[in-house]
Scaffold this active site. Structure first.
Site, PDB file in Angstrom:
ATOM      1  N   LYS A 172       0.826  -1.145  -0.021  1.00  0.00           N
ATOM      2  CA  LYS A 172      -0.065   0.071  -0.097  1.00  0.00           C
ATOM      3  C   LYS A 172       0.928   1.378   0.025  1.00  0.00           C
ATOM      4  O   LYS A 172       0.990   2.062   1.111  1.00  0.00           O
ATOM      5  CB  LYS A 172      -0.928  -0.214   1.433  1.00  0.00           C
ATOM      6  CG  LYS A 172      -2.280  -0.733   0.960  1.00  0.00           C
ATOM      7  CD  LYS A 172      -3.240  -0.692   2.061  1.00  0.00           C
ATOM      8  CE  LYS A 172      -3.803   0.644   2.213  1.00  0.00           C
ATOM      9  NZ  LYS A 172      -4.783   1.016   1.373  1.00  0.00           N
TER      10      LYS A 172
HETATM   11  N1  PMP Z   1      -8.247  -1.953  -2.603  1.00  0.00           N
HETATM   12  C1  PMP Z   1      -7.478  -0.908  -2.684  1.00  0.00           C
HETATM   13  C2  PMP Z   1      -6.666  -0.459  -3.692  1.00  0.00           C
HETATM   14  C3  PMP Z   1      -7.635  -0.193  -1.412  1.00  0.00           C
HETATM   15  O1  PMP Z   1      -6.768   1.057  -1.387  1.00  0.00           O
HETATM   16  C4  PMP Z   1      -8.301  -0.649  -0.417  1.00  0.00           C
HETATM   17  C5  PMP Z   1      -8.412   0.188   1.155  1.00  0.00           C
HETATM   18  N2  PMP Z   1      -7.427  -0.086   1.752  1.00  0.00           N
HETATM   19  C6  PMP Z   1      -8.995  -1.791  -0.481  1.00  0.00           C
HETATM   20  C7  PMP Z   1      -8.792  -2.726  -1.701  1.00  0.00           C
HETATM   21  C8  PMP Z   1      -9.783  -2.244   0.773  1.00  0.00           C
HETATM   22  O2  PMP Z   1      -8.898  -2.835   1.806  1.00  0.00           O
HETATM   23  P1  PMP Z   1      -9.488  -2.656   3.128  1.00  0.00           P
HETATM   24  O3  PMP Z   1     -10.990  -3.393   3.180  1.00  0.00           O
HETATM   25  O4  PMP Z   1      -8.349  -3.536   3.802  1.00  0.00           O
HETATM   26  O5  PMP Z   1      -9.588  -1.312   3.556  1.00  0.00           O
END
Ligand code: PMP
Length: 320
Positions: A172
């Site tokens: 991320k």
């Molecule tokens: N895909 C992307 C590209 C994201 O940035 C996020 C947000 N973190 C998600 C999916 C969803 O992840 P999460 O449910 O862990 O927030």
């Protein structure tokens, strides 16, 4: 003291207190003192990673950070995938996040944002492998969309999702988000709220900041991780909630045309929560409102994060 909603604050964020506190590399410090030299911003940001976490006010009058340890472990995974080094353990970051909420007297729904970037000033074009990172955590209020009639629209982006062969999808890094940002800009220009990215061979992946699911013949269907999507915690949570609700699930390749024929399309993510998508590329999805599976899942998710369910209490990290 907390500023009136909408009022300008030292932090620039409505609803934050004048004496707002941040956590930086092991120390709690006033917002004004959390500065970096301008020379460090550009280079350090290439290797910068982050998490977005929600803390929800719970039925028993507490505030609980949802899946805090999982998010902080993923931050440390990002640090590793970026070939950088963290000086803090997950447990230390958990305690820092909870204490930061306490120091900011957080009791209502709170967004928790940890992020990290290469420490110091780098003159090299690329931040070298093994560089230590500085980790910061900030918190601010947010308003949940769960339990509201909010829906959204999407378009299939002309940008494809970056390939897992180009960059690790589980990293991320802010720099990975240019892909999503360009998709967002295009979606808005085309009159929709959010993009949905395909792989170069045309399989559905995810949106710019949320995972995508479709309901086909009553089955909650999502792309498998091999498609290059982030292994989102809301996605994982939805799979487990479906298991206890008796809703069948499947992980497989999803074609673009299934976005047009599915009875439901939904986004899953910390920020998106459980968000019904009611049109894709201008075609109405289902009845044009939240479908049954999405509505059931959203209601269950809200009860879970508010601490109203007996299951998965290990995902709730009480602040007080
Ligand atoms: N895909 C992307 C590209 C994201 O940035 C996020 C947000 N973190 C998600 C999916 C969803 O992840 P999460 O449910 O862990 O927030």
């Amino acid at each position: 003291m907390t500023a009136a909603p909408g009022a300008a604050t030292p932090t620039g964020h409505p609803g934050m207190a004048d004496d707002h506190t941040m956590w930086r590399d092991g120390a709690f410090l006033p917002w004004d003192e959390a500065t970096v030299h301008v020379s460090s911003v550009g280079h350090a940001s290439v290797s910068a990673s982050f998490e977005g976490i929600h803390a929800y006010a719970t039925a028993d009058g507490n505030l609980a950070v949802f899946r805090l340890a999982d998010h902080l472990q993923r931050l440390l995974t990002s640090v590793r995938l970026a070939a950088t080094e963290a000086a803090f353990t997950m447990d230390e970051l958990v305690e820092a996040s909870l204490e930061l909420c306490r120091r900011n007297r957080r009791r209502s729904d709170t967004y928790v944002r940890p992020w990290c970037f290469a420490k110091g000033i780098h003159r090299e074009q690329m931040v070298p492998a093994g560089s230590p990172v500085e980790i910061c955590i900030d918190v601010w209020p947010f308003t949940t969309k769960l339990g509201t009639p909010l829906t959204a629209t999407a378009v299939v982006s002309s940008w494809t999702r970056f390939s897992p062969a180009s960059m690790p999808p589980q990293l991320k890094a802010f720099s990975n988000y240019h892909n999503g940002r360009l998709g967002n800009i295009e979606a808005r220009a085309r009159g929709a709220d959010w993009p949905i990215f395909l792989t170069p061979v045309g399989h559905v992946t995810e949106s710019s900041g949320a995972n995508v699911a479709v309901v086909v013949d009553g089955v909650l269907t999502m792309p498998s991780l091999g498609s290059g999507v982030l292994d989102g915690f809301t996605r994982q949570t939805a799979l487990q909630l479906c298991a206890s609700l008796g809703i069948p699930t499947e992980l497989r390749d999803i074609s673009r045309s299934e976005l047009y024929t599915a009875s439901e399309v939904l986004f899953l993510g910390t920020a998106a929560e459980v968000l019904p998508i009611v049109a894709v590329d201008g075609l109405t999805v289902g009845r044009g409102t939240a479908g049954d599976v999405t509505a059931t899942l959203a209601a269950r998710y809200l009860r879970l994060v508010r601490g109203e369910l007996d299951e998965h209490r290990e995902w709730l990290f009480p602040v007080w």
